[in-house]
Write a protein that holds these residues in place. Structure first.
Motif: not given
Length: 115
Positions: A32, A35-39, A41-42
């Motif tokens: 977080l 600010r990593r990409q959504s993959i 974070l998922g």
């Protein structure tokens, strides 16, 4: 009445779980903050969702608990390799701590059953 040490083993198994949980939260915080990409974070959120799901399913649905737990274990190994290769720094090692802690937690639960 002496419990043969099973109380200490039970406590130790929960310490391993606590270490795993803290490492999962730390990995998610790093993801977080970066600010990593959504993959990514998922992949950081999914193990926490699965750990609560497997805990919820343990008593009422032991077979479902085991199936979700296998998926969780596989995801931890995948996340270890994925984040070790892609970063950010320390996330791969945090997932390695999770894999090792989960293995030790499993071993302690096995010892509890035979003790």
């Amino acid at each position: 009445m002496h419990d043969g040490g099973s109380g200490r083993v039970f406590f130790l198994a929960h310490i391993f779980f606590l270490v795993v949980f803290m490492a999962l939260v730390a990995a998610l915080v790093v993801l977080l903050m970066r600010r990593r990409q959504s993959i990514a974070l998922g992949l950081g959120i999914l193990p926490l969702m699965l750990i609560f799901t497997t805990a919820f399913l343990a008593r009422p649905f032991p077979t479902a608990h085991q199936i979700v737990n296998l998926f969780y274990d596989g995801l931890l190994v995948f996340n270890t390799v994925y984040f070790w290769r892609t970063g950010p720094r320390f996330v791969g090692p945090l997932y390695l701590v999770c894999v090792l802690g989960t293995a030790l937690d499993f071993a302690m639960h096995f010892v509890i059953k035979i003790a």
